[in-house]
Design an enzyme around this catalytic site. Structure first.
Site, PDB file in Angstrom:
ATOM      1  N   LYS A  34       7.239  -3.508   2.608  1.00  0.00           N
ATOM      2  CA  LYS A  34       6.422  -2.952   1.516  1.00  0.00           C
ATOM      3  C   LYS A  34       6.835  -3.119   0.114  1.00  0.00           C
ATOM      4  O   LYS A  34       6.064  -2.907  -0.869  1.00  0.00           O
ATOM      5  CB  LYS A  34       6.576  -1.290   1.902  1.00  0.00           C
ATOM      6  CG  LYS A  34       5.920  -0.480   1.177  1.00  0.00           C
ATOM      7  CD  LYS A  34       4.614  -0.806   0.677  1.00  0.00           C
ATOM      8  CE  LYS A  34       3.561   0.594   0.238  1.00  0.00           C
ATOM      9  NZ  LYS A  34       4.212   0.885  -1.111  1.00  0.00           N
ATOM     10  N   ASN A  78       4.471  -4.654  -2.853  1.00  0.00           N
ATOM     11  CA  ASN A  78       4.333  -3.917  -4.347  1.00  0.00           C
ATOM     12  C   ASN A  78       4.624  -4.725  -5.509  1.00  0.00           C
ATOM     13  O   ASN A  78       4.151  -4.569  -6.355  1.00  0.00           O
ATOM     14  CB  ASN A  78       5.305  -2.651  -4.474  1.00  0.00           C
ATOM     15  CG  ASN A  78       4.718  -1.520  -3.714  1.00  0.00           C
ATOM     16  OD1 ASN A  78       4.004  -1.428  -2.636  1.00  0.00           O
ATOM     17  ND2 ASN A  78       5.169  -0.278  -3.882  1.00  0.00           N
TER      18      ASN A  78
END
Length: 465
Positions: free
Chosen positions: A183, A187
């Site tokens: 994750k 980003n």
């Protein structure tokens, strides 16, 4: 037995994930430290499913049947540790804590190891998709104990987005911090792509003189193109249409971009694992510069020597040039992110399936795009043809020449394109037969006797310069 889920933290993401779970048949117990928030949540959404409002952690835990699964949706950092500290005495062995925030993967590793000693399962769950995705179907990146994932897999499958091929955008990624690492890199890629889109906006507006209406039409057309279709391109087209008074809202927004830390964490991780991610680094730097008001005020007095002899191409030609530059630069941003995950995966022994990472990013998440199907295939067992298909994007027609033209054109007119320039330099560095770092090694040996290797024979050498 009815699926159950506890949710702590009813901010936008927590509330929408709770609603998502309830809509998919789960009995959801909710708690927020500010009781008024819980009351308002039940008042507004209580009819959407089976909810239980809880006034304390004890009420929350007692409302769920073992093995309990509680999703924490609070600010990353100390707040997560505080919630876990208060939950542990109330838990039984086999219960599951799920951290759905943007926690640093090293914090997730620490928490997983600590809770394992107490017999409590822990999942670090990366969630992407914003408030709409959280409600209607998101991309989920779970890491932690596989048994814990299996216990909640059915519900997470129902809550996640479709991948366009009949699958769901969730898969078990690996132990401990694997999910939150993926994750975090997601980003970082997001930072890169957003900056690249902003740089194209700067070229078209400041050099091409495009109006907001023309910009909207341009991005709409690109979003209909199979090579550029993406969520970020789609919303960019909509942004230029938003009216405010007699003009558009975009022209009233200050040019200072915020960040919550995941981009910085990605650059730090890249240094730790020895992976080059120049596009993402440039995007992080660009946000920092945008917020450096005193430096920018001083910089406004810097003289500019510009070369504007070449005429501005007609709008359609300029649009075509920057369209190719954007596509190839975006591929570089994805490539750098995947390389970082691959290197960390090797070092940590997480056993992440890279093709699955690309697949679960194809729906629900912020960086979903048509390019991800190519990367999914490139990292599958039938990878050679797919890798060649990606490389072909750099060879086909005038794409690569347009990439170079766009950067030259921007530079000659003083328009900063740091991420686009970094992408091209990354590409040129990788394809170069020989890089100039041999000189750097000579310099290091000259002033510090750091030694060097040679091309004509094996070994480590030092010269008396």
């Amino acid at each position: 037995m009815t699926m159950q889920l506890g949710v702590i933290g009813l901010g936008t993401m927590g509330a929408n994930l709770a609603r998502n779970a309830a809509r998919n048949g789960a009995g959801v117990s909710v708690f927020n430290r500010t009781e008024k928030v819980t009351d308002e949540f039940i008042k507004d959404f209580g009819k959407e499913g089976t909810f239980t409002a809880c006034k304390s952690y004890k009420d929350l835990v007692q409302s769920l049947s073992p093995s309990r699964a509680i999703l924490i949706m609070v600010k990353a950092g100390e707040a997560v540790d505080k919630v876990i500290e208060e939950l542990v005495p109330l838990f039984e062995k086999g219960d599951i804590i799920i951290d759905g925030g943007n926690s640093h993967y090293t914090d997730t590793e620490r928490r997983a190891n600590t809770l394992k000693e107490k017999g409590i399962h822990f999942l670090g769950l990366g969630v992407s998709g914003g408030e709409e995705g959280a409600l209607n179907g998101t991309s989920m990146m779970p890491g932690g104990e596989k048994a814990a994932y299996k216990a909640v897999e059915d519900l997470l499958q129902k809550m996640s987005a479709d991948d366009e091929d009949g699958g769901k955008c969730v898969t078990y990624l690996g132990p401990e911090g694997a999910g939150h690492f993926v994750k975090m890199v997601h980003n970082g890629i997001e930072y890169g792509v957003m900056q690249l889109i902003a740089e194209v906006y700067a070229i078209l507006k400041n050099i091409g003189g495009f109006s907001n209406a023309q910009l909207s039409e341009t991005f709409e057309a690109w979003n209909a193109d199979e090579d550029l279709q993406s969520f970020l391109i789609e919303i960019t087209a909509k942004i230029f249409k938003k009216k405010e008074g007699k003009g558009e809202l975009i022209d009233l927004i200050k040019d200072i971009a915020g960040q919550k830390g995941t981009g910085k964490w990605t650059t730090q991780a890249a240094h730790d694992f020895g992976v080059a991610i120049p596009t993402i680094n440039a995007a992080v730097d660009a946000r920092i510069i945008s917020g450096s008001e005193s430096d920018r005020k001083l910089g406004s007095f810097y003289p500019a020597a510009l070369d504007e002899q070449d005429p501005v191409p007609p709008p359609e030609k300029l649009r075509s040039i920057v369209r190719h530059a954007l596509e190839l630069s975006i591929i570089c941003s994805y490539q750098q992110g995947f390389k970082l995950i691959e290197k960390a995966n090797e070092a940590k022994g997480w056993n992440i399936d890279m093709s699955e990472v690309a697949r679960i990013w194809r729906g629900g998440c912020i960086i979903r795009s048509s390019q991800l199907k190519r990367f999914q295939k490139a990292m599958s067992s039938d990878s050679k043809a797919a890798r060649e298909a990606i490389l072909e994007r750099f060879n086909g027609g005038d794409r690569q020449l347009d990439w170079r033209r766009a950067i030259t054109f921007a530079s000659s007119r003083g328009v900063a394109v740091p991420a686009m320039s970094a992408s091209l330099s990354y590409f040129d560095s990788l394809r170069s037969e020989k890089l100039p770092q041999n000189l750097i090694q000579a310099q290091r040996d000259f002033f510090g006797a750091h030694t060097f290797e040679r091309t004509d024979r094996k070994g480590v050498f030092h010269s008396e310069w």
